[in-house]
Write an enzyme that holds these catalytic residues in place. Structure first.
Site, PDB file in Angstrom:
ATOM      1  N   ALA A  59      52.476   8.375  21.777  1.00 50.07           N
ATOM      2  CA  ALA A  59      53.000   7.093  22.480  1.00 50.07           C
ATOM      3  C   ALA A  59      54.709   7.253  22.449  1.00 50.07           C
ATOM      4  O   ALA A  59      55.140   6.935  23.496  1.00 50.07           O
ATOM      5  CB  ALA A  59      52.656   5.786  21.883  1.00 50.07           C
ATOM      6  N   TYR A  61      56.772   9.994  22.187  1.00 47.54           N
ATOM      7  CA  TYR A  61      57.171  11.156  22.885  1.00 47.54           C
ATOM      8  C   TYR A  61      57.012  10.652  24.296  1.00 47.54           C
ATOM      9  O   TYR A  61      57.893  10.899  25.167  1.00 47.54           O
ATOM     10  CB  TYR A  61      56.275  12.186  22.897  1.00 47.54           C
ATOM     11  CG  TYR A  61      56.710  13.391  23.658  1.00 47.54           C
ATOM     12  CD1 TYR A  61      57.426  14.324  22.796  1.00 47.54           C
ATOM     13  CD2 TYR A  61      56.023  13.695  24.780  1.00 47.54           C
ATOM     14  CE1 TYR A  61      57.844  15.626  23.571  1.00 47.54           C
ATOM     15  CE2 TYR A  61      56.524  14.861  25.393  1.00 47.54           C
ATOM     16  CZ  TYR A  61      57.228  15.603  24.887  1.00 47.54           C
ATOM     17  OH  TYR A  61      57.635  16.995  25.634  1.00 47.54           O
ATOM     18  N   SER A 107      50.541  49.864  28.216  1.00 49.21           N
ATOM     19  CA  SER A 107      49.165  49.596  27.603  1.00 49.21           C
ATOM     20  C   SER A 107      49.608  50.370  25.962  1.00 49.21           C
ATOM     21  O   SER A 107      49.957  51.388  26.088  1.00 49.21           O
ATOM     22  CB  SER A 107      47.963  49.933  28.147  1.00 49.21           C
ATOM     23  OG  SER A 107      48.149  51.294  28.295  1.00 49.21           O
ATOM     24  N   ILE A 108      48.596  50.116  25.038  1.00 47.88           N
ATOM     25  CA  ILE A 108      48.533  50.481  23.824  1.00 47.88           C
ATOM     26  C   ILE A 108      47.108  51.430  23.631  1.00 47.88           C
ATOM     27  O   ILE A 108      46.272  50.835  23.949  1.00 47.88           O
ATOM     28  CB  ILE A 108      48.702  49.622  22.735  1.00 47.88           C
ATOM     29  CG1 ILE A 108      50.131  49.002  22.824  1.00 47.88           C
ATOM     30  CG2 ILE A 108      48.237  50.369  21.484  1.00 47.88           C
ATOM     31  CD1 ILE A 108      50.278  48.022  21.723  1.00 47.88           C
ATOM     32  N   GLU A 144      49.595  43.501  13.321  1.00 50.56           N
ATOM     33  CA  GLU A 144      49.358  42.198  14.191  1.00 50.56           C
ATOM     34  C   GLU A 144      48.163  42.048  14.442  1.00 50.56           C
ATOM     35  O   GLU A 144      47.205  43.019  14.590  1.00 50.56           O
ATOM     36  CB  GLU A 144      50.338  42.429  15.266  1.00 50.56           C
ATOM     37  CG  GLU A 144      51.789  42.718  15.029  1.00 50.56           C
ATOM     38  CD  GLU A 144      52.392  42.925  16.188  1.00 50.56           C
ATOM     39  OE1 GLU A 144      53.608  43.100  16.008  1.00 50.56           O
ATOM     40  OE2 GLU A 144      52.098  42.636  17.509  1.00 50.56           O
ATOM     41  N   LYS A 146      45.271  41.467  17.398  1.00 48.88           N
ATOM     42  CA  LYS A 146      45.056  42.029  19.093  1.00 48.88           C
ATOM     43  C   LYS A 146      44.480  40.925  19.658  1.00 48.88           C
ATOM     44  O   LYS A 146      43.249  40.411  19.496  1.00 48.88           O
ATOM     45  CB  LYS A 146      44.550  43.053  19.205  1.00 48.88           C
ATOM     46  CG  LYS A 146      44.188  43.495  20.667  1.00 48.88           C
ATOM     47  CD  LYS A 146      43.469  44.938  20.525  1.00 48.88           C
ATOM     48  CE  LYS A 146      43.523  45.556  22.343  1.00 48.88           C
ATOM     49  NZ  LYS A 146      42.874  44.478  23.284  1.00 48.88           N
ATOM     50  N   ARG A 167      51.240  41.338  33.523  1.00 51.33           N
ATOM     51  CA  ARG A 167      51.506  42.659  33.401  1.00 51.33           C
ATOM     52  C   ARG A 167      51.168  43.342  34.828  1.00 51.33           C
ATOM     53  O   ARG A 167      51.792  44.271  35.034  1.00 51.33           O
ATOM     54  CB  ARG A 167      50.690  43.115  32.146  1.00 51.33           C
ATOM     55  CG  ARG A 167      50.574  44.596  32.186  1.00 51.33           C
ATOM     56  CD  ARG A 167      48.932  45.070  31.258  1.00 51.33           C
ATOM     57  NE  ARG A 167      48.873  44.540  30.071  1.00 51.33           N
ATOM     58  CZ  ARG A 167      49.488  45.117  28.876  1.00 51.33           C
ATOM     59  NH1 ARG A 167      50.525  46.098  29.028  1.00 51.33           N
ATOM     60  NH2 ARG A 167      49.332  44.393  27.795  1.00 51.33           N
ATOM     61  N   LYS A 354      40.114  48.602  16.978  1.00 51.24           N
ATOM     62  CA  LYS A 354      38.990  47.496  17.476  1.00 51.24           C
ATOM     63  C   LYS A 354      38.295  47.220  16.327  1.00 51.24           C
ATOM     64  O   LYS A 354      38.097  47.784  15.285  1.00 51.24           O
ATOM     65  CB  LYS A 354      38.182  48.209  18.569  1.00 51.24           C
ATOM     66  CG  LYS A 354      38.970  48.159  19.928  1.00 51.24           C
ATOM     67  CD  LYS A 354      38.881  46.731  20.718  1.00 51.24           C
ATOM     68  CE  LYS A 354      39.275  47.026  22.121  1.00 51.24           C
ATOM     69  NZ  LYS A 354      39.034  46.059  23.037  1.00 51.24           N
TER      70      LYS A 354
END
Length: 381
Positions: A59, A61, A107-108, A144, A146, A167, A354
């Site tokens: 409220a 904010y 892309s990887i 990291e 995915k 992309r 994956k």
């Protein structure tokens, strides 16, 4: 950079934009008060959306937001591109404008071997490319998540968000700035000291709880007879559909989030750009500038470190508040990345590892219709 402490404490001195601004004096003029309100709202949005540590009630904010809206309505000359009031709104587009990426969004390569041997194969290939001997120390990597979302490039000039692009085919994407501005985790303005030109690469996604809440609202709208409404199949489709809305007001109703994981074009050190030595250094700079970086990101050493990360995240996968379909390994040293280079437009220094699929295609062999006690018909596949 170490597996035990992947995220050192943020030096608050570099985050003036996100530091608590001073209270407004009663006698502040419209321009001064508008600047104070923008600083306060940026700070509290960062606390809420990025750090998940709100300091004031919703409220309060909203009250500050409405005050800024009123000042800008009365004094249109005070409206600035980085104002929090510009996150929502704008004209409906007829189509998306094409955006040529200054640095291609490549892309990887995907490692489909979902076992530990997949990580070991990548490490062995890196060592072979670098001509390392068995006696040489292990290669340092950044590991990291995915994310299962939509890749996005955010371009900042002189600290202000000027463009957001998908992309696309890697060379040319679509301008979706009007929708990306509605995402609370993406800063509209950056603190002092950032490079004059900075392109941040990352993933727009939808949390699982936000996805379930969105579908619940959609079901209510369908039950109310509102035409054209539908439920969404999965969080990724819902996120992609929101980003590609021609009406930003609709996109603003979809709860989207963002994680940063790389950069595109950045001013070189001679023009005020950073002199990063490692990928992890770059990630920590992005985090210090106000971008969310996944807390699971870690520095690891050699094949053993990659295997441990893959297995550890695999065990946590179902507990994460968002969907992932694997992890990503990147050589940490930027000099080694440059040495390794690219092959067929994929970086040699990175791979996506994956996990086994959690969904697959099947064939419906028959459908039986069951009749309930009240005569309700229920089809069963």
């Amino acid at each position: 950079c170490s597996p035990e402490h992947p995220h050192p404490t943020r030096p608050m001195s570099t985050l003036d934009l996100f530091a608590e601004p001073p209270a407004a004096p009663d006698a502040a003029g419209p321009a001064q008060r508008a600047a104070q309100l923008r600083a306060q709202l940026h700070h509290h949005a960062h606390q809420y959306y990025t750090l998940d540590a709100p300091e004031i009630p919703d409220a309060e904010y909203d009250r500050l937001f409405r005050e800024l809206q009123a000042i800008e309505a009365e004094h249109p000359e005070l409206l600035s591109p980085d104002s929090p009031t510009q996150r929502v709104g704008g004209a409906v587009l007829d189509a998306f404008a094409p955006v040529r990426h200054a640095v291609p969004m490549l892309s990887i390569r995907t490692e489909t071997d979902t076992e530990a041997s997949g990580a070991q194969t990548f490490d062995a290939r890196i060592r072979r490319e670098l001509k390392l001997q068995d006696s040489d120390p292990p290669v340092r990597y950044v590991a990291e998540l995915k994310f299962d979302g939509l890749a996005m490039s955010l371009r900042y000039e002189n600290g202000l968000l000027v463009q957001a692009a998908t992309r696309g085919d890697g060379e040319t994407g679509e301008d979706v700035t009007h929708n990306v501005r509605t995402i609370g985790q993406i800063p509209l303005a950056l603190p002092e000291g950032v490079p004059p030109v900075l392109e941040v690469r990352g993933e727009v996604y939808m949390r699982r709880d936000d996805f379930e809440a969105l579908n619940a609202r959609q079901r209510q709208r369908i039950a109310a007879g509102i035409k054209g409404e539908k439920t969404f199949v999965n969080p990724r489709n819902a996120a992609a559909g929101a980003v590609r809305q021609l009406d930003p007001a609709i996109a603003a109703q979809r709860p989207l989030s963002f994680f940063a994981y790389g950069v595109g074009e950045v001013s070189d050190p001679a023009q005020g750009g950073p002199a990063w030595e490692t990928h992890h250094d770059m990630l920590m700079s992005l985090r210090d500038w106000g971008f969310p970086v996944a807390e699971q990101t870690a520095c690891v050493q050699g094949a053993a470190g990659l295997v441990d990360f893959h297995q550890r995240i695999g065990m946590q996968r179902d507990l994460l508040p968002f969907d992932i379909d694997g992890v990503v390994y990147k050589v940490n040293n930027l000099g080694l990345q440059a040495q390794l280079g690219f092959v067929t437009r994929e970086p040699r220094w990175a791979v996506a590892h994956k996990y086994p699929a959690q969904e697959a295609l099947t064939v419906v062999q028959a459908i039986e219709v069951q009749v309930g006690r009240t005569g309700k018909l229920t089809p069963v596949a």
